[in-house]
Design a protein around this motif. Sequence first.
Motif, mmCIF file in Angstrom:
data_model
loop_
_atom_site.group_PDB
_atom_site.id
_atom_site.type_symbol
_atom_site.label_atom_id
_atom_site.label_comp_id
_atom_site.label_asym_id
_atom_site.label_seq_id
_atom_site.Cartn_x
_atom_site.Cartn_y
_atom_site.Cartn_z
ATOM 1 N N PHE A 12 44.576 46.381 38.567
ATOM 2 C CA PHE A 12 44.393 47.569 37.741
ATOM 3 C C PHE A 12 44.164 48.774 38.636
ATOM 4 N N THR A 13 44.334 49.953 38.066
ATOM 5 C CA THR A 13 44.044 51.180 38.810
ATOM 6 C C THR A 13 42.919 51.920 38.103
ATOM 7 N N TYR A 14 42.150 52.647 38.917
ATOM 8 C CA TYR A 14 41.034 53.438 38.409
ATOM 9 C C TYR A 14 40.922 54.662 39.300
ATOM 10 N N ASP A 15 41.023 55.822 38.711
ATOM 11 C CA ASP A 15 41.001 57.085 39.456
ATOM 12 C C ASP A 15 42.012 57.088 40.611
ATOM 13 N N GLY A 16 43.191 56.544 40.348
ATOM 14 C CA GLY A 16 44.264 56.587 41.334
ATOM 15 C C GLY A 16 44.184 55.527 42.420
ATOM 16 N N GLU A 17 43.130 54.704 42.447
ATOM 17 C CA GLU A 17 43.022 53.642 43.459
ATOM 18 C C GLU A 17 43.363 52.294 42.825
ATOM 19 N N ASN A 61 44.693 48.649 32.938
ATOM 20 C CA ASN A 61 45.052 47.349 32.388
ATOM 21 C C ASN A 61 44.010 46.938 31.341
ATOM 22 N N LYS A 62 44.464 46.707 30.081
ATOM 23 C CA LYS A 62 43.529 46.370 28.993
ATOM 24 C C LYS A 62 42.776 45.066 29.280
ATOM 25 N N ASP A 66 38.696 44.716 29.590
ATOM 26 C CA ASP A 66 37.843 43.787 28.828
ATOM 27 C C ASP A 66 37.022 42.896 29.753
ATOM 28 N N GLN A 67 37.660 42.379 30.813
ATOM 29 C CA GLN A 67 36.956 41.487 31.734
ATOM 30 C C GLN A 67 35.923 42.251 32.570
ATOM 31 N N LEU A 68 36.240 43.495 32.943
ATOM 32 C CA LEU A 68 35.272 44.325 33.670
ATOM 33 C C LEU A 68 34.050 44.608 32.804
#
Length: 190
Positions: A12-17, A61-62, A66-68
Amino acid sequence: MSIFAFKDSIPFTYDGEKYYLLNVGWVDVDYVVYRKALITMDKMTFEDSEKTFTNLSKVTNKEARDQLKFYLNKDKEIVKINNNQEDKEQRENLSNSEILNNFKREDVKEIPNSSYGLVEIDRAGARSRWFFVEIKDGKLNFISEIPDTSPDMSGTIDENGSILLVCKDINGNEKQYKSTNLGKSFELIN
Protein backbone atom coordinates in the motif's frame (compact mmCIF):
# COMPACT_ATOMS: atom_id res chain seq x y z
CA MET A 1 13.44 -9.66 0.79
CA SER A 2 13.18 -13.44 0.94
CA ILE A 3 10.55 -13.29 3.68
CA PHE A 4 8.19 -11.55 1.21
CA ALA A 5 8.46 -14.55 -1.09
CA PHE A 6 7.05 -16.97 1.51
CA LYS A 7 4.57 -14.82 3.43
CA ASP A 8 1.61 -12.89 2.07
CA SER A 9 2.28 -9.19 2.19
CA ILE A 10 -0.17 -6.43 1.42
CA PRO A 11 1.38 -3.51 -0.49
CA PHE A 12 0.00 0.00 0.00
CA THR A 13 1.01 3.63 -0.29
CA TYR A 14 0.63 6.36 2.30
CA ASP A 15 1.61 9.98 1.69
CA GLY A 16 3.43 8.96 -1.48
CA GLU A 17 5.63 6.30 0.19
CA LYS A 18 5.38 2.56 -0.44
CA TYR A 19 4.79 0.16 2.50
CA TYR A 20 4.13 -3.51 3.00
CA LEU A 21 1.97 -5.02 5.72
CA LEU A 22 3.21 -8.52 6.51
CA ASN A 23 1.54 -11.16 8.69
CA VAL A 24 4.47 -12.79 10.52
CA GLY A 25 2.28 -14.94 12.77
CA TRP A 26 1.86 -18.62 12.04
CA VAL A 27 -1.32 -19.42 13.95
CA ASP A 28 -2.42 -16.04 15.29
CA VAL A 29 -2.40 -12.89 13.22
CA ASP A 30 0.67 -10.75 13.99
CA TYR A 31 1.45 -7.89 11.64
CA VAL A 32 4.66 -5.99 10.94
CA VAL A 33 4.90 -2.95 8.67
CA TYR A 34 7.86 -2.46 6.35
CA ARG A 35 8.76 0.82 4.62
CA LYS A 36 10.29 0.44 1.16
CA ALA A 37 13.63 2.19 0.98
CA LEU A 38 15.62 2.63 -2.23
CA ILE A 39 16.91 -0.97 -2.24
CA THR A 40 15.92 -2.48 1.12
CA MET A 41 12.85 -2.80 3.32
CA ASP A 42 12.98 -1.09 6.73
CA LYS A 43 11.01 -2.76 9.50
CA MET A 44 8.88 -0.30 11.50
CA THR A 45 8.14 -0.66 15.22
CA PHE A 46 4.56 -0.55 16.45
CA GLU A 47 5.19 2.93 17.87
CA ASP A 48 6.55 4.13 14.50
CA SER A 49 3.44 2.75 12.80
CA GLU A 50 1.16 4.54 15.27
CA LYS A 51 2.96 7.85 14.64
CA THR A 52 3.07 7.43 10.86
CA PHE A 53 -0.43 6.15 10.06
CA THR A 54 -2.55 8.77 11.82
CA ASN A 55 -5.12 9.07 9.02
CA LEU A 56 -6.01 5.64 7.66
CA SER A 57 -8.21 7.12 4.91
CA LYS A 58 -4.94 7.98 3.11
CA VAL A 59 -4.09 4.26 2.76
CA THR A 60 -4.62 3.32 -0.89
CA ASN A 61 -5.36 -0.41 -0.48
CA LYS A 62 -8.70 -1.16 1.26
CA GLU A 63 -7.52 -4.56 2.54
CA ALA A 64 -4.37 -2.94 3.94
CA ARG A 65 -6.49 -0.19 5.53
CA ASP A 66 -8.70 -2.75 7.31
CA GLN A 67 -5.73 -4.82 8.50
CA LEU A 68 -3.82 -1.71 9.63
CA LYS A 69 -6.85 -0.62 11.63
CA PHE A 70 -6.88 -4.04 13.31
CA TYR A 71 -3.11 -3.92 13.92
CA LEU A 72 -3.09 -0.38 15.35
CA ASN A 73 -6.05 -1.12 17.67
CA LYS A 74 -4.94 -4.55 18.90
CA ASP A 75 -4.21 -3.38 22.47
CA LYS A 76 -7.54 -1.58 22.63
CA GLU A 77 -9.31 -4.77 21.52
CA ILE A 78 -7.65 -6.74 24.36
CA VAL A 79 -8.86 -4.17 26.88
CA LYS A 80 -12.34 -4.37 25.33
CA ILE A 81 -12.33 -8.18 25.64
CA ASN A 82 -11.21 -7.94 29.29
CA ASN A 83 -13.96 -5.38 29.98
CA ASN A 84 -16.50 -7.72 28.36
CA GLN A 85 -15.36 -10.51 30.71
CA GLU A 86 -15.74 -8.21 33.74
CA ASP A 87 -19.21 -7.18 32.51
CA LYS A 88 -20.17 -10.85 32.13
CA GLU A 89 -19.06 -11.61 35.71
CA GLN A 90 -21.02 -8.61 37.02
CA ARG A 91 -24.14 -9.77 35.13
CA GLU A 92 -23.74 -13.30 36.56
CA ASN A 93 -23.46 -11.92 40.11
CA LEU A 94 -26.50 -9.73 39.50
CA SER A 95 -28.53 -12.68 38.22
CA ASN A 96 -27.41 -14.74 41.23
CA SER A 97 -28.61 -11.94 43.51
CA GLU A 98 -31.91 -11.90 41.62
CA ILE A 99 -32.25 -15.67 42.19
CA LEU A 100 -31.84 -15.05 45.93
CA ASN A 101 -34.79 -12.65 45.85
CA ASN A 102 -37.01 -15.76 45.63
CA PHE A 103 -35.72 -17.08 48.98
CA LYS A 104 -36.28 -16.07 52.59
CA ARG A 105 -34.09 -16.25 55.64
CA GLU A 106 -35.98 -19.41 56.68
CA ASP A 107 -34.59 -21.14 53.56
CA VAL A 108 -30.99 -20.64 54.75
CA LYS A 109 -28.95 -23.34 56.51
CA GLU A 110 -27.12 -21.00 58.84
CA ILE A 111 -23.49 -21.57 59.77
CA PRO A 112 -23.25 -21.37 63.58
CA ASN A 113 -21.60 -18.32 65.17
CA SER A 114 -21.52 -16.37 61.90
CA SER A 115 -23.61 -14.28 59.55
CA TYR A 116 -23.09 -16.84 56.75
CA GLY A 117 -25.34 -19.56 55.42
CA LEU A 118 -26.06 -22.02 52.62
CA VAL A 119 -29.08 -21.83 50.34
CA GLU A 120 -30.19 -24.77 48.20
CA ILE A 121 -31.51 -22.91 45.17
CA ASP A 122 -32.23 -25.89 42.92
CA ARG A 123 -32.49 -29.67 43.15
CA ALA A 124 -32.56 -32.24 40.36
CA GLY A 125 -32.60 -35.85 41.44
CA ALA A 126 -29.61 -36.48 43.72
CA ARG A 127 -27.90 -33.17 42.86
CA SER A 128 -28.40 -29.75 44.37
CA ARG A 129 -27.18 -26.27 43.50
CA TRP A 130 -25.97 -24.31 46.53
CA PHE A 131 -25.17 -20.65 47.11
CA PHE A 132 -22.95 -19.38 49.92
CA VAL A 133 -24.56 -16.22 51.30
CA GLU A 134 -24.14 -13.58 53.94
CA ILE A 135 -27.17 -12.62 55.99
CA LYS A 136 -27.14 -8.89 56.60
CA ASP A 137 -30.09 -6.92 57.97
CA GLY A 138 -32.35 -9.89 57.20
CA LYS A 139 -31.31 -9.83 53.53
CA LEU A 140 -29.46 -12.61 51.67
CA ASN A 141 -26.33 -11.39 49.87
CA PHE A 142 -24.71 -13.67 47.29
CA ILE A 143 -21.02 -14.44 47.85
CA SER A 144 -20.31 -17.54 45.75
CA GLU A 145 -21.67 -20.77 44.35
CA ILE A 146 -20.58 -23.95 46.12
CA PRO A 147 -18.61 -26.22 43.75
CA ASP A 148 -20.21 -29.40 45.15
CA THR A 149 -23.72 -30.63 44.25
CA SER A 150 -24.37 -32.95 47.19
CA PRO A 151 -27.91 -32.75 48.59
CA ASP A 152 -26.77 -32.56 52.24
CA MET A 153 -24.44 -29.76 53.26
CA SER A 154 -23.39 -28.12 56.53
CA GLY A 155 -20.76 -25.61 57.53
CA THR A 156 -18.62 -24.42 60.42
CA ILE A 157 -16.01 -21.75 61.04
CA ASP A 158 -12.73 -22.81 62.65
CA GLU A 159 -10.61 -20.82 65.12
CA ASN A 160 -8.60 -19.25 62.25
CA GLY A 161 -11.75 -17.88 60.60
CA SER A 162 -11.68 -20.40 57.74
CA ILE A 163 -15.04 -21.67 56.54
CA LEU A 164 -15.36 -25.45 56.39
CA LEU A 165 -18.13 -27.24 54.49
CA VAL A 166 -19.08 -30.88 54.80
CA CYS A 167 -20.95 -32.25 51.77
CA LYS A 168 -22.67 -35.67 51.85
CA ASP A 169 -24.05 -37.40 48.75
CA ILE A 170 -27.00 -39.82 48.77
CA ASN A 171 -24.65 -42.77 49.43
CA GLY A 172 -23.16 -41.16 52.54
CA ASN A 173 -19.86 -40.28 50.88
CA GLU A 174 -18.37 -37.13 52.35
CA LYS A 175 -16.31 -34.31 50.84
CA GLN A 176 -14.91 -31.34 52.72
CA TYR A 177 -14.21 -27.89 51.34
CA LYS A 178 -12.35 -24.98 52.87
CA SER A 179 -12.44 -21.24 52.20
CA THR A 180 -9.85 -18.83 53.55
CA ASN A 181 -11.23 -15.80 51.68
CA LEU A 182 -14.59 -15.35 53.42
CA GLY A 183 -16.41 -17.77 51.13
CA LYS A 184 -15.47 -16.25 47.77
CA SER A 185 -13.99 -19.59 46.70
CA PHE A 186 -13.77 -23.10 48.16
CA GLU A 187 -11.05 -25.73 47.78
CA LEU A 188 -11.53 -29.46 48.20
CA ILE A 189 -9.47 -30.61 51.19
CA ASN A 190 -10.17 -34.36 51.14
